[in-house]
Every structure is written in C-alpha cells, then in structure tokens.
Design an enzyme around this catalytic site. Sequence first.
Site, PDB file in Angstrom:
ATOM      1  N   LYS A 155     101.448 -51.200 -19.743  1.00 48.12           N
ATOM      2  CA  LYS A 155     100.215 -50.199 -20.125  1.00 48.12           C
ATOM      3  C   LYS A 155      99.729 -50.646 -21.338  1.00 48.12           C
ATOM      4  O   LYS A 155     100.251 -50.300 -22.458  1.00 48.12           O
ATOM      5  CB  LYS A 155     100.345 -49.003 -20.017  1.00 48.12           C
ATOM      6  CG  LYS A 155      99.097 -48.454 -19.629  1.00 48.12           C
ATOM      7  CD  LYS A 155      98.987 -46.956 -20.010  1.00 48.12           C
ATOM      8  CE  LYS A 155      98.642 -46.717 -21.238  1.00 48.12           C
ATOM      9  NZ  LYS A 155      97.156 -47.122 -21.697  1.00 48.12           N
ATOM     10  N   GLY A 208     103.900 -46.200 -30.458  1.00 47.86           N
ATOM     11  CA  GLY A 208     102.913 -45.643 -30.440  1.00 47.86           C
ATOM     12  C   GLY A 208     102.965 -44.399 -31.487  1.00 47.86           C
ATOM     13  O   GLY A 208     103.976 -44.508 -32.233  1.00 47.86           O
ATOM     14  N   THR A 210     104.689 -40.818 -32.872  1.00 41.57           N
ATOM     15  CA  THR A 210     105.739 -40.127 -32.838  1.00 41.57           C
ATOM     16  C   THR A 210     105.477 -38.876 -31.764  1.00 41.57           C
ATOM     17  O   THR A 210     106.356 -38.708 -31.103  1.00 41.57           O
ATOM     18  CB  THR A 210     106.176 -39.605 -34.445  1.00 41.57           C
ATOM     19  OG1 THR A 210     106.416 -40.822 -35.155  1.00 41.57           O
ATOM     20  CG2 THR A 210     107.468 -38.693 -34.188  1.00 41.57           C
ATOM     21  N   GLU A 230     109.231 -47.348 -30.900  1.00 43.94           N
ATOM     22  CA  GLU A 230     108.708 -47.680 -32.170  1.00 43.94           C
ATOM     23  C   GLU A 230     107.787 -46.845 -32.542  1.00 43.94           C
ATOM     24  O   GLU A 230     106.769 -46.899 -31.892  1.00 43.94           O
ATOM     25  CB  GLU A 230     108.306 -49.247 -31.964  1.00 43.94           C
ATOM     26  CG  GLU A 230     109.289 -50.434 -31.560  1.00 43.94           C
ATOM     27  CD  GLU A 230     110.441 -50.609 -32.619  1.00 43.94           C
ATOM     28  OE1 GLU A 230     110.330 -49.983 -33.988  1.00 43.94           O
ATOM     29  OE2 GLU A 230     111.186 -51.455 -32.336  1.00 43.94           O
ATOM     30  N   CYS A 264     102.225 -49.781 -38.470  1.00 41.81           N
ATOM     31  CA  CYS A 264     103.094 -48.878 -38.801  1.00 41.81           C
ATOM     32  C   CYS A 264     104.199 -49.097 -39.763  1.00 41.81           C
ATOM     33  O   CYS A 264     104.486 -48.482 -40.438  1.00 41.81           O
ATOM     34  CB  CYS A 264     103.948 -48.821 -37.344  1.00 41.81           C
ATOM     35  SG  CYS A 264     104.226 -50.325 -36.816  1.00 41.81           S
ATOM     36  N   GLU A 356     101.130 -39.924 -41.545  1.00 43.37           N
ATOM     37  CA  GLU A 356     100.480 -41.188 -41.409  1.00 43.37           C
ATOM     38  C   GLU A 356      99.128 -41.230 -41.229  1.00 43.37           C
ATOM     39  O   GLU A 356      98.745 -40.371 -40.417  1.00 43.37           O
ATOM     40  CB  GLU A 356     101.441 -41.789 -40.223  1.00 43.37           C
ATOM     41  CG  GLU A 356     100.937 -43.335 -40.211  1.00 43.37           C
ATOM     42  CD  GLU A 356     101.755 -43.888 -38.786  1.00 43.37           C
ATOM     43  OE1 GLU A 356     101.710 -43.238 -37.743  1.00 43.37           O
ATOM     44  OE2 GLU A 356     102.436 -44.868 -38.775  1.00 43.37           O
TER      45      GLU A 356
END
Length: 454
Positions: A155, A208, A210, A230, A264, A356
């Site tokens: 996806k 994607g 967290t 990840e 990231c 982030e």
Amino acid sequence: MTATHEIVNPSTEEVIATVPSLGEEETREAIARAVEGFRRWRRVAPGERAKILRAFGSAVAEANEELAQLEVRNSGHTISNARWEAGNVADVISYFSGSVERLSGRQIPVAGGVDITFKEPVGVVGIIVPWNFPMPIASWGFAPALAAGCSVVLKPAELTPLTVMRVAEIGYEAGVPRDVFQVLTGAGSVVGEAIVRDPRVAKIVFTGSTKVGIGIQKLAAEQVKPVTLELGGKSANVVFADADLEKAAATAPYSVFDNAGQDCCARSRLLVQESVYDSFLALFEEAVGKVRVEDPALDSAEMGPLISALQRERVAGYVDESAVLFRGNCPAGRGYWYPPTVIQAKDRSDRALKEEIFGPVVVVQTFRDEEEAVALANDSVYGLSGSIWTSNLGRGLRVARAIESGNLSVNSHSSVRYWTPFGGYKMSGLGRELGPDATDAFCEVKNVFISTDD
Ligand code: NAP
Ligand code: MG
C-alpha cells in the site's frame, strides 16, 4: 464501482492523475490472490526466481528517466534526487536477486542423525509505504520479500502512488506474476488496516510515523504477527571544534534540507561546540543562502516544495518567528513552498527540538565538551541516524559508538546504502532493512532432524 482519489503535483497544485481508493472487501480479495500467488512463487526454482528478479531490476534501470520524471510530478522531488531514487530501486532489486540462490540453511552436528535448518518464506507480506520516498522505501520491502519467496501486497501513501504502480507494471513485463506483487491504492485507515488485520498476511513492513507504527504493532500483536517498523527521527549533526568547519558548514544544509526536510534521516538538530559557534554559524548562513529552492524539474534544483498544503501548515506551526536565526529562499506563487529555516532552541524542552518537524527546519544548540555532545544527541525518543564532524578519528568512533542510533556517519552525511543495514534505535523503529541479512526478515527458520538409526 471503486471510489477514486486525485493525485496532485505539489509544485503546481494541478491534478495529474486519478487512482482507485480500494475498500476493505477489495483488499481482502487481493490478499486471497496473494495467497495463491505465494503458493506458486515459493515453488519457482531458485535460479528461475533469481532470473525473473534480475530481469525486473534491469527493466527498472532502463526506465530510470521515466520513473524519475514521474516522481518529480507526483512528489515534487528534484530531478537529480528522483533519478537517484529510481536507480536505487533497480540496485535494490538486483542486489536481492542475488540472495535467492543464497538462502542457505545450516547443518548442525547432532548424535543419531542429521540436523538441518531451512529458511522458509513467511508467506504473504504486507508493505505499507509513506509519501516521502515512495519508490526506494517500497523496494526495500518488496525486493527481499520476493527474493525470499514471499508474495507482496503493497500500500503506497495516498498522496504518492504513481511511481510504485509503474514499478509493479515493469515487474509484470519482466515476468513477476501479477498475484505475487500487487499494489493496493487507497487510505491507510481502510486498505492499510485491512492488510494488518488479515490473518492471511504473515508479516508487516511499515514505514511512516511513530504514532501509526505503534498502532500497527498493537494490532499485529493480536496475531503475534512479526513487524518491521521504520519510523520517525530527530537526528543530530554534531560539529566539534576540531572539525573541518568549511566542509561541515557547506554540507550541513543538505543533511537536513534535502527532500525539503521530509526525510526520516534528516539531521534536524545541529549541535555545535561553543568555542566555534560564531565562526561555524557564519559559514552555515552562507551555505544556507546558496541552497537552490526552485522548480524541481530543473537540473540545478537542490530542493523542491513540501508534499502538501497540510504538511506546509504543520511545518510552519513549529516555527516561532522570534526564534529564527536566518533563512534561505524559495519561490512564491503556486506550489507548497517553504524556505530552508534555521532556528534556535529556547530550552531543552522546546517542541521544535523534541518532535519531528518533517520539513526544512533545523534547530541549533551548543555544547561544551564531548560528554555534553553525546548527552544532547541522545536526549531524544528517536534514534535513526546522525553525523559527527571531527578531525580526531578516536573521538569520531567513540561518539559514533555512544550515540543511540542505527545509522551514523563520521565526516559525512551518508546513511543509506542498499548493501548495508538500515534501521532505528528506540522509537525510530524495529528491525533492519537492506544489507546482507534483510531476507532473513521474510523467512522462518525451520529445524529438521533426520534419524540415521535403523
Ligand atoms: P503515516 O501517516 O504514518 O503514513 C504512512 C503510511 O501508513 C501511509 O501509507 C498511510 O496511508 C498508512 N497508514 C495510515 N494510517 C494507517 C493505519 N491505521 N493502518 C495502516 N496504515 C496506515 O506517515 P506519513 O505522514 O505518510 O510519513 C511521514 C512519516 O514517516 C514521518 O514521521 C517519517 O519520519 C516517517 N518515515 C520513516 C522512515 C524510516 O525509514 N524510519 C522513512 C520514511 C518516513 P495514507 O497516508 O495513504 O492514508
Ligand atoms: Mg498520513
């Protein structure tokens, strides 16, 4: 009739395509096909499976320019980055095509017989991909999965499905069976969740945020389903006084503003030793002013727009104008532009320092000595990447070992090579992708004992 959603070019805000938004039922049907695909794919002789994947890798390499141009339109990536990304997909597929014939087990000495282990494919693998690097991140999951003999339902992010849809078509032309590799477009809360919940899916690879990753791990736990995660990052770029300051300053903008900071691995915290703070910052300001933010289709472009209006709003929400030290430039008018921005942390609990931002914003802090540098670098729930600049080799290695992070570079900002492992400590993730052991994440180890007694 299947619903659809529109794909927008973030540089121009124009609609460039319409793609299906699959529902839960359609997702389940695709998984049923993947179960069949797996049954056949695992029986394809290793040499044949390897040959198909080699052809797939070569065909993606041939299509480099087409894929790169498509990524510029769909994601606003600079053309030079997009060419690298499409090239990375070809390299990743080719690299893992070489692991098909190398999925060896072991023979372990035992009394009364022979003990051997087999690496067996786990089954149907669900891969969920974010919008920031739509092509490479997809391939880091599907290439080793296919090599291991698994089938894949993938996806892509709703915003950026076009390149991986095209990659799959290239795969079919190269001989990958359609039910072995399917791209399922649609919303994460519908297609993504249906994939995670389905007991016929044996393993999840998620890249994607967290927050979503935690939800996926919880759901998967109900079926004791393995996950590779990840997730986010807040990586530090640590500059010691004994570093080559010119080089450190000239490269620092690209370590955080590349892909408009939607990376990231972005070094979004810049830690500078107190004694060289002023001289380093002067050099850094000059370098930030030189970053070319422009139409990403231009060969000269170094940074493009953000992915969406919503992302630009989120990024701007982190920037308190009174904290801005200096900024680079960006185009005005249509497109989701945001300039490279350098801000100062108010204190150690500053939100801009903790969370982030996923945009072209870097927060600057100072440190006194090595001990404080390590403490500040580790003062984060994340641990994905980081850089250390020093001319003292011992210190470089010492600090690299002390920072709780999966991918560090000394006197460089490199973090991803397809033949070395990649992944995060702490809340940046679980498991490793790429590198020589990546296929193990798609295999169960089976132990078989054969008696030699009469
Ligand atoms: P996201 O919102 O977590 O989405 C990632 C993917 O998950 C998308 O395909 C999304 O679908 C899907 N998704 C959303 N909700 C879901 C659910 N309930 N169940 C299953 N799937 C679901 O992240 P993003 O905003 O796309 O990407 C940015 C984040 O990714 C950043 O935090 C970044 O650090 C992280 N990231 C990490 C790495 C790494 O390697 N560590 C690499 C790249 C990005 P839709 O959005 O299409 O609905
Ligand atoms: Mg999202």
